[in-house]
Design a protein around this motif. Structure first.
Motif, mmCIF file in Angstrom:
data_model
loop_
_atom_site.group_PDB
_atom_site.id
_atom_site.type_symbol
_atom_site.label_atom_id
_atom_site.label_comp_id
_atom_site.label_asym_id
_atom_site.label_seq_id
_atom_site.Cartn_x
_atom_site.Cartn_y
_atom_site.Cartn_z
ATOM 1 N N PHE A 116 0.695 -1.397 0.187
ATOM 2 C CA PHE A 116 0.392 0.210 -0.261
ATOM 3 C C PHE A 116 0.610 1.498 -0.043
ATOM 4 O O PHE A 116 1.707 1.052 0.223
ATOM 5 N N GLU A 117 0.434 2.063 -0.451
ATOM 6 C CA GLU A 117 0.955 3.599 -0.497
ATOM 7 C C GLU A 117 -0.262 4.645 0.830
ATOM 8 O O GLU A 117 -0.789 4.589 0.658
ATOM 9 N N ILE A 118 0.931 4.869 1.554
ATOM 10 C CA ILE A 118 0.298 5.852 3.018
ATOM 11 C C ILE A 118 0.934 7.266 2.783
ATOM 12 O O ILE A 118 1.677 7.373 2.620
ATOM 13 N N ARG A 119 -0.629 7.861 2.384
ATOM 14 C CA ARG A 119 -0.589 9.208 2.766
ATOM 15 C C ARG A 119 -1.440 9.772 3.898
ATOM 16 O O ARG A 119 -1.989 10.049 3.995
ATOM 17 N N PRO A 120 -0.073 9.601 5.215
ATOM 18 C CA PRO A 120 -0.391 11.012 6.743
ATOM 19 C C PRO A 120 -1.307 12.512 6.226
ATOM 20 O O PRO A 120 -0.389 12.897 5.340
ATOM 21 N N ALA A 121 -2.149 13.064 6.578
ATOM 22 C CA ALA A 121 -2.133 14.118 7.091
ATOM 23 C C ALA A 121 -1.347 14.942 7.163
ATOM 24 O O ALA A 121 -0.690 14.461 8.178
ATOM 25 N N LYS A 122 -0.982 15.970 6.326
ATOM 26 C CA LYS A 122 -0.233 17.277 7.664
ATOM 27 C C LYS A 122 -0.630 18.350 7.318
ATOM 28 O O LYS A 122 -1.240 19.065 6.279
ATOM 29 N N PHE A 123 -0.812 18.791 8.514
ATOM 30 C CA PHE A 123 -1.529 19.601 9.210
ATOM 31 C C PHE A 123 -0.068 21.032 9.264
ATOM 32 O O PHE A 123 0.543 20.717 9.930
ATOM 33 N N GLU A 124 -0.577 22.028 8.603
ATOM 34 C CA GLU A 124 0.647 23.296 8.127
ATOM 35 C C GLU A 124 -0.053 24.854 8.517
ATOM 36 O O GLU A 124 -1.308 24.507 8.346
ATOM 37 N N ASP A 125 0.492 24.907 9.459
ATOM 38 C CA ASP A 125 0.635 26.911 9.489
ATOM 39 C C ASP A 125 1.909 27.406 9.539
ATOM 40 O O ASP A 125 2.794 26.395 8.965
ATOM 41 N N GLU A 126 2.183 28.298 10.049
ATOM 42 C CA GLU A 126 3.402 29.468 9.472
ATOM 43 C C GLU A 126 4.361 28.784 10.575
ATOM 44 O O GLU A 126 5.725 29.363 10.640
ATOM 45 N N ARG A 127 4.412 28.226 11.587
ATOM 46 C CA ARG A 127 5.146 27.419 12.594
ATOM 47 C C ARG A 127 5.985 26.246 11.476
ATOM 48 O O ARG A 127 6.578 25.557 12.032
ATOM 49 N N GLY A 128 4.851 25.596 10.740
ATOM 50 C CA GLY A 128 5.541 24.940 10.316
ATOM 51 C C GLY A 128 4.582 23.516 9.944
ATOM 52 O O GLY A 128 3.884 24.126 9.290
ATOM 53 N N PHE A 129 4.404 22.164 10.430
ATOM 54 C CA PHE A 129 3.830 21.116 10.253
ATOM 55 C C PHE A 129 3.751 20.190 11.695
ATOM 56 O O PHE A 129 4.769 20.195 12.374
ATOM 57 N N PHE A 130 2.868 19.492 11.346
ATOM 58 C CA PHE A 130 2.367 18.570 12.207
ATOM 59 C C PHE A 130 2.098 17.233 11.637
ATOM 60 O O PHE A 130 0.589 17.497 10.578
ATOM 61 N N SER A 131 2.325 16.021 11.797
ATOM 62 C CA SER A 131 1.720 15.033 11.308
ATOM 63 C C SER A 131 1.537 13.787 11.977
ATOM 64 O O SER A 131 2.915 13.472 12.757
#
Length: 187
Positions: free
Chosen positions: A13-28
């Motif tokens: 499988f290919e898995i693409r986790p969500a990536k939450f970005e803002d001015e500070r950078g990102f969280f995933s």
């Protein structure tokens, strides 16, 4: 939210986790056992590994471990990019000796799940590439095996010419799939 896509070989499988970005950078959230189990992926990982390759064309593979130390692998790239390959090595499988490949990159933030019964390898597509992967069994030297990355019966279409690849001595001397007892039987 996580996106899961079948890659054409049973259990890959290919898995693409969500990536939450803002001015500070990102969280995933790069791995969530509960969410992925609901998508049919149920793996207990026991070890994380990391590699760094200085140059484009570094070939690592094709590797696997025989039972009882067979490994599921979840591979992702932190920086740079790779062409990642899974090869079915389960004797009797309708897709025995077939491969599937996927470009993974830090930019695309995608991953590949390579299940037990598949050999795994990759070639770096750019310099300074860093790869992290989870495995479901610890490393066991007596169970560690390799298959030639350029086995003509498998015929992986690597995007880097062989003459431009850098291999370890182990990978350069790896046998062909037909010469290896994999320990995997399709059922």
């Amino acid at each position: 939210m996580v996106e899961v896509r079948k890659l054409g070989l049973d259990g890959v499988f290919e898995i693409r986790p969500a990536k939450f970005e803002d001015e500070r950078g990102f969280f995933s959230e790069t791995w969530n056992a509960e969410k992925l189990a609901s998508a049919g992926i149920d793996v207990d990982f026991v070890q994380d590994n990391q590699s760094f390759s200085r140059a484009r064309g570094v070939m690592r593979g094709l590797h696997f471990q025989t039972p009882p130390f067979a490994q599921d692998k979840l591979v992702r790239v932190l920086s740079g990019s790779i062409f990642d390959v899974a090869v079915d090595i389960r004797k009797g499988s309708p897709s025995y000796g077939k491969w599937v490949g996927l470009t993974l990159s830090g930019k695309d933030w995608n991953q590949i799940l390579v299940p037990k019964g598949f050999a795994h390898g990759f070639v770096t597509l750019e310099p300074d590439t860093e790869v992290v992967y989870k495995v479901s069994a610890p490393y066991s030297q007596p169970h560690d095996r390799s298959i030639r990355f350029d086995d003509p019966d498998i015929a992986v279409d690597w995007p880097v010419p062989t003459a431009e690849m850098t291999l370890s001595a182990k990978d350069a001397a790896a046998p062909l799939l037909a010469e290896v007892e994999t320990g995997f039987v399709y059922s």
